[in-house]
Structure formats: C-alpha cells, structure tokens
Design a protein around this motif. Structure first.
Motif, PDB file in Angstrom:
ATOM      1  N   ASP A   1     -25.067 -32.235 -10.057  1.00  0.00           N
ATOM      2  CA  ASP A   1     -25.616 -33.395 -10.750  1.00  0.00           C
ATOM      3  C   ASP A   1     -26.995 -32.920 -11.591  1.00  0.00           C
ATOM      4  OD1 ASP A   1     -27.027 -35.385 -11.487  1.00  0.00           O
ATOM      5  OD2 ASP A   1     -26.932 -36.290  -9.452  1.00  0.00           O
ATOM      6  N   THR A   2     -26.876 -32.567 -13.067  1.00  0.00           N
ATOM      7  CA  THR A   2     -27.725 -31.699 -13.783  1.00  0.00           C
ATOM      8  C   THR A   2     -28.370 -33.009 -14.594  1.00  0.00           C
ATOM      9  OG1 THR A   2     -26.064 -32.179 -15.748  1.00  0.00           O
ATOM     10  CG2 THR A   2     -26.279 -29.655 -14.349  1.00  0.00           C
ATOM     11  N   ARG A   3     -28.680 -33.994 -14.301  1.00  0.00           N
ATOM     12  CA  ARG A   3     -29.355 -35.539 -14.626  1.00  0.00           C
ATOM     13  C   ARG A   3     -30.689 -35.657 -14.550  1.00  0.00           C
ATOM     14  NH1 ARG A   3     -27.117 -40.209 -13.103  1.00  0.00           N
ATOM     15  NH2 ARG A   3     -27.173 -39.120 -10.959  1.00  0.00           N
ATOM     16  N   PHE A   4     -31.541 -34.491 -14.898  1.00  0.00           N
ATOM     17  CA  PHE A   4     -32.738 -33.882 -13.927  1.00  0.00           C
ATOM     18  C   PHE A   4     -33.397 -35.359 -13.744  1.00  0.00           C
ATOM     19  CE2 PHE A   4     -31.707 -30.162 -16.552  1.00  0.00           C
ATOM     20  CZ  PHE A   4     -30.854 -29.504 -15.235  1.00  0.00           C
ATOM     21  N   SER A   5     -33.873 -36.067 -14.929  1.00  0.00           N
ATOM     22  CA  SER A   5     -34.390 -37.189 -14.982  1.00  0.00           C
ATOM     23  C   SER A   5     -33.887 -38.803 -14.272  1.00  0.00           C
ATOM     24  CB  SER A   5     -35.692 -37.168 -15.997  1.00  0.00           C
ATOM     25  OG  SER A   5     -34.393 -38.224 -17.365  1.00  0.00           O
ATOM     26  N   ALA A   6     -32.884 -38.724 -13.605  1.00  0.00           N
ATOM     27  CA  ALA A   6     -32.591 -39.816 -12.996  1.00  0.00           C
ATOM     28  C   ALA A   6     -32.954 -40.327 -12.045  1.00  0.00           C
ATOM     29  CB  ALA A   6     -30.912 -38.906 -12.720  1.00  0.00           C
ATOM     30  N   GLN A   7     -33.669 -39.885 -11.308  1.00  0.00           N
ATOM     31  CA  GLN A   7     -34.255 -40.606 -10.505  1.00  0.00           C
ATOM     32  C   GLN A   7     -35.173 -41.640 -11.728  1.00  0.00           C
ATOM     33  OE1 GLN A   7     -34.198 -37.705 -11.352  1.00  0.00           O
ATOM     34  NE2 GLN A   7     -36.725 -37.326 -10.674  1.00  0.00           N
TER      35      GLN A   7
END
Length: 473
Positions: A371-377
């Motif tokens: 999961d490369t959505r680094f700012s998903a949180q």
C-alpha cells in the motif's frame, strides 16, 4: 530554465557510525540485488512554499530539515564487518533553483521532479538527498526533494514533508525530531527487541511450514524473472471497497487484502493464501516519527473453509461465512501480521531456506502487497452516494485496464500488487511471473478482483464460498 546550482550547508554536530537497523538491512539486500546504477527506488516529494518566503528562507528551512534527520546526511557503506551507516556531521546537500516562468507549478514539478529523482545515488559516497526550488517572478513556490530509498521510506517522506511545511512557516512550531536510526539500534539489540524478534520469527515459521507451496516457491527454474504487468483504474472498485469498509468498520485496504487473498487462493487452486505486506514498523512511540528506511515484511495469511472438489456438494446456509465475517477475520489477520514484523531479515531468509529444504522446494517466489498511499491515514474517507448500487453500475463503464511496460523487477516475487489510490478511483498495479496466474494473467486478475468486490458489495447473500466459486469460473 535552471539557474546556477548551489548547495545547502548543514552542520548537525552528530557524526557517528553503527550497524544497520533491521529495516535498513532489508532494503540493503534489495539494493545489492538490483543493478549497480539502478534508480527505480528513488523517491520524490513536493512541498508548497508559503507566500512571502524568499529563497534565503527556503534554504534555511532546508538546512534545519537536514540537521533534524540523520538519515538525510548518512552514507551506507560495505565493510569487512558488514554494512554500516555512517552519519556525516557536516556537509552540503545539492540544491538547484528553477525559474518555471508561466508554467503551472504542478506541471513544472512533474517534469523537473523526474529530472531530480532519476539520477543514481551512490549511497556509499553521496549524501542520499537532492533538493530543488521552483520559483516564479523571483518568488519560491515549491520545493522538490529526491531521496534514496536507502535513506527513507514512503512514510518518512510524509514526515519530512510535514517538517518542511512547518519549517517554512514564520515562525515555525518548535518540535523535537523523531528517533534517529542509530538510536533504534539500541532497541533492536535490547532484551525487549530480541524477544519481539523471536516471537515474530516463530510466527513466520508456523505459517511457512503449512502454507501451500505455490505461495513461496519459485516457478522460474533458474531463469531470470519474466514479469507481466497490469493496471486497473476503477471508480466502481473504489466505491465498492470504501462502502464495504464503512459498512463493516474495517480499513479500506483490509477489504482489498481479503479480496486479493481469496482470489489468489482460487486462482492457484488452494484453500488459503498468504501475502508479504510491506509495512512501516512505527509501532512504538519512540519510533513514530523516525525518518529512515523503516519498512519490513509482515505475513498476512487467510485460510478458507472451501474444498474445491466438494464445493458444489456443500449446502448453502447460515453456517457459511458472510462477507462481514470474512472482513473481520481479515482485519484480525492484518493485526497479527503487524504484530510479528520486527526481525533481522537475514534470520528470516535463513528460516525460508530451512523450510524450503525441509519441503523440497526452491524458495524466492512470493506474493506481495504494498500500500503506497503514504498519507492515507491523514485523508478522510470519500463520501458515499445515497444510491450505491446505481452509482456502482454507472461507474463500471469508466474502468480502465491496461498492460504497461514497466522497467522494474521486484525481488523474489511471483506476484506483486501495488495499491496507489483508493479515493474516487481505485488504482492498482500488478506484476506476476509469467504463467503464475494461468492464462488470465494480471489483467484478468485485476478485472476479477473488481467483479469480486462489487459482488460482495451488492449481493447481501454473498458468502466466501460463493465468491471463491465465481473467482474460479
């Protein structure tokens, strides 16, 4: 047009040397496996500059940024005692200034960012960071940072970007830097760290002993990797995934993990499957803001109470696992995986070799999820439509499937799924060793995953058995 290059001089007062931490050792092994001048793992981040800040302010903010994080001014060297990290106490970071004229900021950043990211970092001789400032009418509008993956992971870039945004404020908020990598060494060599490592290796050993060979065995017979690539961009998959996550109270990525694992089991003819998840091990308060290569593998495994040769004989009924039960089981499996992902990667590879020898197979053919959505949180979940079935059916024709040509070879992978977006559109990229997924290949797998998760969303009577059966059709 680029103006004459300059540098950012830093002096942190911290010059030190020590062994690599576990996660650095993992990425070091990848670097040793790649061609010596490979730059595919270099990372890039863009940061806006507030109005009113000048080039001097930007240079000063960059100086403070580099001095805050040792990994941004560290060399990674091979020695007779093994790889080491060598923190440089004083030096210069390359900086270029580009006048973008009438070009849009994002347009210019896309072009210039690639020019900044692509050159190779010699991690044993060059500091692992380059910077550029985009200016318009003599005012800086954005900063671009390119870094070696040996020095940072994706979450690090989010931390670095947040720090730089703060440092560009007038005045910035005073915040202590996070734990430095050499400080992390103390934890990993402590009794607590070693107990955690032993527990993790025991968990991996238990699962590797019984997992289907298809999940860990190389199918190349000594040949070089021969990977097929596929990509899906699907608003319908995003709607379905996010709605299931909201309905059952699990993270959206967990919905995809469950779907991918179920379909992977079906495609490979098994009743369970595992994924090696790439996770950032920032679990302890001390390491929450650590900037460095901090990713390790976590083992996510799901078994399914389905026997393919008997599935049509098994009666449907309330005893069958519902979609909600499957997702909650997947959520528990993900938490177990996260709890057992801190270890010396060399010890894990030795464990793989022992298991493979006992089972008479050739290892190094694994299934990965990243999961490369680094700012998903930090992102709010997208709003869901009131008439979800109608919205999903209306969105299905917008799905795009393509087979890109990618100059990248993930290490030891039969199957590697990348999740890059899960907002209004779900975007996933999949590479698979030729033949691993049969005739359907990556494009068939991605299209099937969309069908599976849409069916799980729209059919209130869907069960794990039903979804598995349709995946094998």
């Amino acid at each position: 047009m680029p103006l004459p290059p300059t540098t950012v001089h830093f002096s942190s007062g911290r010059a030190a040397e020590g062994p690599l931490i576990w996660a650095q050792a993992a990425i070091w092994d990848v670097f040793r496996w790649l061609p010596p001048d490979d730059s595919t793992l270099n990372l890039l981040v863009q940061c806006p500059v507030p109005t009113g800040r000048g080039l001097g302010d930007v240079a000063e903010a960059l100086r403070h940024l580099v001095e805050r994080h040792d990994s941004l001014h560290t060399l990674y060297v091979d020695t007779p005692e093994g790889p080491r990290q060598r923190v440089v106490g004083e030096g210069d970071i390359p900086l270029r200034v580009h006048d973008i004229g009438d070009h849009g900021t994002d347009e210019a950043a896309a072009d210039l960012g690639e020019q900044l990211r692509r050159p190779w970092f010699d991690i044993g001789a060059d500091l692992p960071l380059r910077a550029a400032v985009l200016v318009r009418d003599d005012e800086p509008v954005a900063v671009l940072l390119a870094a070696s993956h040996m020095a940072v992971d994706g979450t690090s870039l989010a931390i670095v970007r947040g720090d730089l945004l703060n440092l560009l404020q007038d005045p910035p908020v005073v915040v202590d830097p996070g734990q430095q990598p050499l400080q992390r060494v103390d934890y990993e060599t402590s009794p607590v760290g070693l107990r955690r490592e032993a527990k993790a290796l025991s968990y991996w050993s238990k699962h590797l002993t019984g997992v289907p060979t298809r999940m860990i065995e190389s199918i190349r017979d000594g040949r070089p990797p021969n990977l097929d690539w596929g990509q899906i961009q699907s608003p319908a998959l995003a709607l379905a995934t996010n709605s299931l996550a909201a309905r059952f109270g699990v993270p959206p990525a967990t919905v995809l993990l469950a779907g991918i694992t179920l379909q992977l089991a079906a495609y490979t003819g098994g009743t369970d499957a595992l994924l090696r998840m790439i996770v950032a091990t920032r679990f302890r308060p001390a390491s929450r803001a650590l900037v460095g290569a901090f990713n390790q593998n976590a083992l996510f495994r799901l078994a399914f109470d389905i026997h393919p040769e008997q599935r049509d004989a098994r009666p449907a009924g309330s005893a069958e696992e519902t979609v909600g039960e499957l997702l909650h089981r997947a959520s528990d499996a993900a938490l177990l995986a996260y709890a057992h992902c801190e270890y010396d990667p060399g010890k894990l590879e030795a464990l793989f070799a022992d298991v493979a020898a006992d089972r008479g197979i050739t290892p190094d053919g694994y299934c990965f999820f990243n999961d490369t959505r680094f700012s998903a949180q930090d992102q709010s979940p997208p709003a869901l439509p009131s008439d979800l079935p109608e919205a999903i059916h209306a969105a299905l024709p917008a799905t795009k499937l393509r087979a890109p040509v990618i100059d990248r070879t993930p290490k030891g992978a039969n199957f590697f799924m990348f999740l890059t977006d899960l907002g209004d559109t779900a975007e996933l990229m999949l590479c698979a060793e030729h033949g691993f997924l049969g005739e359907r290949g990556p494009l068939g797998f991605l299209a099937g995953l969309e069908r599976l998760i849409v069916r799980a969303t729209l059919d209130e009577h869907a069960t794990t058995r039903l979804l598995y059966r349709e995946a094998t059709a």
